[in-house]
Design an enzyme around this catalytic site. Sequence first.
Site, PDB file in Angstrom:
ATOM      1  N   LYS A   1      33.852  25.177  19.175  1.00  0.00           N
ATOM      2  CA  LYS A   1      34.105  23.755  19.411  1.00  0.00           C
ATOM      3  C   LYS A   1      34.084  22.939  18.127  1.00  0.00           C
ATOM      4  O   LYS A   1      34.607  21.827  18.087  1.00  0.00           O
ATOM      5  CB  LYS A   1      33.128  23.229  20.443  1.00  0.00           C
ATOM      6  CG  LYS A   1      33.424  23.860  21.802  1.00  0.00           C
ATOM      7  CD  LYS A   1      32.557  23.363  22.905  1.00  0.00           C
ATOM      8  CE  LYS A   1      32.983  23.938  24.239  1.00  0.00           C
ATOM      9  NZ  LYS A   1      32.749  25.394  24.326  1.00  0.00           N
TER      10      LYS A   1
HETATM   11  C1  LIG Z   1      33.279  26.142  25.269  1.00  0.00           C
HETATM   12  C2  LIG Z   1      33.173  27.587  25.056  1.00  0.00           C
HETATM   13  C3  LIG Z   1      34.008  28.483  25.729  1.00  0.00           C
HETATM   14  C4  LIG Z   1      35.027  28.034  26.751  1.00  0.00           C
HETATM   15  O1  LIG Z   1      36.039  27.250  26.182  1.00  0.00           O
HETATM   16  P1  LIG Z   1      36.920  26.309  27.109  1.00  0.00           P
HETATM   17  O2  LIG Z   1      37.784  25.552  26.182  1.00  0.00           O
HETATM   18  O3  LIG Z   1      35.953  25.425  27.841  1.00  0.00           O
HETATM   19  O4  LIG Z   1      37.662  27.190  28.030  1.00  0.00           O
HETATM   20  C5  LIG Z   1      33.872  29.832  25.464  1.00  0.00           C
HETATM   21  N1  LIG Z   1      32.941  30.276  24.589  1.00  0.00           N
HETATM   22  C6  LIG Z   1      32.126  29.445  23.937  1.00  0.00           C
HETATM   23  C7  LIG Z   1      31.119  30.020  23.003  1.00  0.00           C
HETATM   24  C8  LIG Z   1      32.213  28.069  24.128  1.00  0.00           C
HETATM   25  O5  LIG Z   1      31.397  27.263  23.467  1.00  0.00           O
END
Ligand SMILES: *Cc1c(COP(=O)(O)O)cnc(C)c1O
Length: 496
Positions: free
Chosen positions: A111
């Site tokens: 993120k």
């Molecule tokens: C947020 C996240 C996901 C999922 O991503 P999305 O965009 O919500 O589908 C997968 N793995 C990790 C480590 C995350 O932080």
Amino acid sequence: MMSFHSTRSTDSTVTAKQAIRQGIAPDGGLFVTDALAALQVNPASLAGQTYQETAVRILGLLLDDYSAEELDLCVRAAYGAQWSDTDITPLVRVGDDYVLELFNGPTSAFKDVALQLLPRLMSRTLPQADETERIMILTATSGDTGKAALAGFAGAPGTAITVFYPEGKVSQVQRLQMVTQAGSNVRVCAVRGNFDDAQAAVKAVFADRDLAGRLRDQAGTVLSSANSINVGRLVPQVVYYFRAYGSLIDLGAIKAGDPVEFCVPTGNFGDVLAGYYASMMGLPVARLTVASDRNKVLTDFLSTGVYDRNRPFYTTTSPSMDILISSNLERMLYYMSGGDTQLISSLMEDLFTQGRYQVPAGLLKRIRSLFACGWADEDQVSAAIRECWQENRYLIDPHTACGYRVMGQAPRLGGVPRVLLSTASPYKFPRVVGRALGLETPTSDFSCMDALSAATGTLPPPGLRGLEGAGIRFDDCIDVDDMPAYVYRTALCMKP
Ligand SMILES: *Cc1c(COP(=O)(O)O)cnc(C)c1O
């Protein structure tokens, strides 16, 4: 200029800056643009580029009311020395496949890619004449978003941020990352309930007209979201699909124009949706595989056409994928249905009133021509972590391991390179990873990090290992019903 409108109506349009500032459309839909197919990127032009060059180019197409100079400044600040790898999202060979590492940013989760950029984009949406107005970001997090958003927004001019996380449903490291966050414009609060409860309550706060009025008049504050429904979250993620393709050309794995497939560990459907955007913009994507954990609502949807959130919620070893309402799916349905806003409105109404909807057979067929799916339970996740380490000497976290397992089970598309998106550092989940490798797992996550490091000869990111003993700043814990009042009080005491 590029215009954005709601997935549920085309009645009013906004620019990219306005869409980023507002977060969600007034009717509850998500902002989309109909111009993607007109933005065809030539695959050959992706070779030999840096991450930053690719970013300025792709973002310039999607956010065309930012000047090239603005984007250049934002990109340079977002993808600088706070990343531990100068490639930002390096592509590494693992066995016969490739892993796109998205976790080398300041909070060690994917993120960061979006949330290092979003605050910079958002600060530039502030109307010049109205500099007393501040944006307060409200976020519900299942673990990783919260810290990445806090790190991105801490100290960002004209902004404040409040993060809610489900009490007891994030890891020790995840919680410490959040509650130790520095900055005078940040607030962190636990909520009794699960992620979907917190997310629904945040949505209700956004829809609360009365609260919005009081916040504006008494606290000089407007609310916005940093969740993956914000266009400013989504668009930065489109970049790494293009860069991954460029890297495959640079490595000699493909020629420009050859198809590639991606496997994406999925929760809210933001990450994999960005891959779909890239494919609509001309990237040769043969297949996008949606990998879920035991909360396999998406696997069921993609297999049957029925989306049904009326099911048990599991707290798994991959908390950031423990989600029963994948908000960004709405955007995919919009595009796959050819922009049928009426259909989307009625599906979302069904979801709201009955917790379920069914898409027409023709639509499901179109979706399945690009999207594949699969899921992994916790034993399979654990086995995948062990197997990947034993066979490749490459450590993966439990989220990435869902994808590793699902990718490994799927039949290969002949000769098409496979790229697994790796979404978190294994050191964010040292207990689960350590247990998978058969190590002793002491009570403290930090001792687990040390055990993992000793056993594998890899090193924990300093930002994670250094959390031990960091001062805790936030210990509030409230009921879901108290969230509106909490937001109001917080805005008042952080008044600009
Ligand atoms: C947020 C996240 C996901 C999922 O991503 P999305 O965009 O919500 O589908 C997968 N793995 C990790 C480590 C995350 O932080």
